[in-house]
Structure formats: C-alpha cells, structure tokens
Design an enzyme around this catalytic site. Sequence first.
Site, short mmCIF file in Angstrom:
data_model
loop_
_atom_site.label_atom_id
_atom_site.label_comp_id
_atom_site.label_asym_id
_atom_site.label_seq_id
_atom_site.Cartn_x
_atom_site.Cartn_y
_atom_site.Cartn_z
N GLU A 76 0.82 -1.20 0.00
CA GLU A 76 0.00 0.00 0.00
C GLU A 76 0.86 1.26 0.00
OE1 GLU A 76 -2.15 -3.00 2.78
OE2 GLU A 76 -0.12 -2.61 2.02
N THR A 223 18.73 -39.90 1.67
CA THR A 223 18.97 -39.06 0.49
C THR A 223 20.30 -38.35 0.60
OG1 THR A 223 16.59 -38.74 0.17
CG2 THR A 223 18.06 -37.15 -0.88
N GLY A 323 13.18 -39.53 -0.61
CA GLY A 323 12.85 -40.83 -1.19
C GLY A 323 11.52 -41.35 -0.70
#
Length: 393
Positions: A76, A223, A323
């Site tokens: 604004e 992972t 995974g």
Amino acid sequence: MTDVLNALTNILPNTLKSCLSPILPDDERFMMMALDEAKKGEFTTRPNPAVGCVIIKNNLIIGKGFHPKAGFPHAEIFALADAKNNGQNTAGATVYVSLEPCSHTGKTPPCVDALIHSGVTRVVVACADPNPQVAGCGIQKLLDAGISVSLGVCQKQAYELNAGFLKAMATGLPFVRLKMGISLDGRIAMQNGESKWITGELSRMDVQRLRAKSGAIITGSATIIADDPALNVRLSDVELDNIGKTAIPQPKVVVMDRSHRLDFKDWQMGDCWGVDQLQGHNPQSHYQVLSYDNTMIWHNDIAPLLKYLVEKYRCYDVLVETGATLATSFLSQNLVDELIIYQAPCLLGVTARPMFGAEIKRLQDKFDFTLMNVERLGDDIKMVFHPKNLSTA
C-alpha cells in the site's frame, strides 16, 4: 485448502461482516492486477506474505506497488508513493489490495493509517489476514474511519499465492509440498540408488522455483548419504522496483535422521553443530535439535518438526524432497497439502525403487487425490495434486 479458506472467511465477527460493502462488477479485474503486482515479490518476501496493491480513480490506475522484502514498506505504501510520483491525488480513489492492510506497528508503520490519511474512500480486500496482530483489525479501523470496505474478491487466487503464510497463521502448521520426480512406471531411482537425472532440465528449473518459494526444505538422511544434494536455490538474483538487486533468501535445510545414520564426526563442520533441547509432548521427554548455519538435523517425529519450523524460524512453506520412505511417512500421517509430480517419458523397470512404500491391501484404503493442474515441461509432465482426505485441524 477448503478448511483454511473457511477459516479465513470466519475470521471476522458477524457484526463486522454486516458492515462490509457489496462487490462491484469491475472489482475482480482490478484485484487481478493487484495480484499480478504481488507475484513480483513472491520469491523475496519470506517470511512475509507477497502482497500487491493498485489504486484506481475514474476507472484508471493512478498508483501500484508490491511488497518486495521483509523490512521494506508494504504494498500500500509503495502504491501511494507511486500515485504521488505520478502527480495523482488519491482523494476519493479506490484501493485494491490482495491481503488485509496491517493495523499494527512492526518493522513498518500501520498501512491502514496511511490509507486513511490518503483520502481514499473505498478499499477492496482479497482476503482477511489471520495473523492475530491483524485478524480483522485493519478492516475495522478502515470502517471506523468511514471508508467503505469490500472483502473476498479473488480470495482463492490470493490464498494460493500465500498458502503457507495464511495456513500457518490460521493453524500453526506450514503448507507442505511433496515433490517427486518419477518415471512412467512410478519409479524414482534405480535399484542401486542412481537417480540423476530421471526428469529433464525444465523440470529441474521448475523445482528451483519451488525451492525459492520455500522457507525450509526437508529431506531424509538416506537421500543425503546417497546423493549429497545441495538443496539450495540457484536462480538468478531478482531485479525489484525501488530496492535494486535482491538475492532470493536461501531456504533452511532440514534432514530427518530418526535412525541416527549420520556421523557428524566425519563431517568437516562436525565440531560446530549446536544442540537445542526442546520439551516434547511427554513431560519426561525432550528433543535434541542439531543445527549448523542454515542446516538442521531432526531426530524425532514429523508433526512436531513442522510446528517447530513455524514457531522458531517462521518457515511457512515447506518443500519435501526425499525418497519413498520419508515421502510415505508424510502422506500416511496426512501432512501433505500438495503433491507435485514430475513424470518423465521413460520406464525404469520392476527392480527400480517405487515412489511410495506403504502396503495397501484393500482398494478402499487407497490414497485419493484431486488433480489441480497439468503442465508440460519439455518432454516431462508436471502434475499438481491435493489429497482428498487432508485435514488442517
């Protein structure tokens, strides 16, 4: 999403709802312009929401702006400044803003005060702000100043832009996206773990944009051990109006290591890890959180982690890149808001690793999803799903 949208609708008391003005025919068109402004800051505003604003007078845009970054003025304020720089008088104008204007002092003054002092006579808001510091107070202050307020224009689109912030403010939990790259036969890696690359370059670039929108990325220790992924944002810096070149903030990386598979003594930075003690739900228990720089190791359950990320780090959007084991845990615990699948036109065979690890013996127990969007990325297909049985309570 429906639950959170209902929560947004119910933020305001009925006495305040009765004071709102009706929506006018051109409101949606102008609000979509405000949402386009908001999207300019969607990668850089974290942890703040992306908000856009346009000011209309005599059916013409006289000012526009967006919130570029936490600590900078809100949309604004930029829109009012733009109108002034254009030599425009805002008295009697209508303001379209994609989120309820703030009424409290944080790093910046309240936006409602600036709107009131500007002489505008109507404010159209896409959705109310569930932040307890706002939550209808901004709308109430505008009404008390004699300014007409309409609410709910393009609310669904406004929610989608700030799903994480709005869900976290309403429920205390982040918006969780689970991303998986799969073959035509639903496989995510070869039997030996090889997975680079199943999907194509355009899919990988799209994942970069998902990361850029996320306050945290969650992966599993398996992972990390198998792939040692960077899990960072590698998009170019973004050029933003009024503030110059601003780097996209890097998401926090969270590694789920419930089996304590990671040996920090083998890491170059192993001696630098700090330990936080967190009280668990059981008064006799506590959590240990190992953290270093922008990385955190979590040894406990998923649900407390999600609450911790919101409360401690203001991570409202979470991306899960992992995974099948951890992905299955998220889905089985009903903690996924959005499932994003990148499917490549290839077959990996029956011995390759599947994307989902749960055993489902009855058809009635299947996991159901609603397909929200389909997009072609080169030879790949990107599909976005929402779980049908998701509860945000």
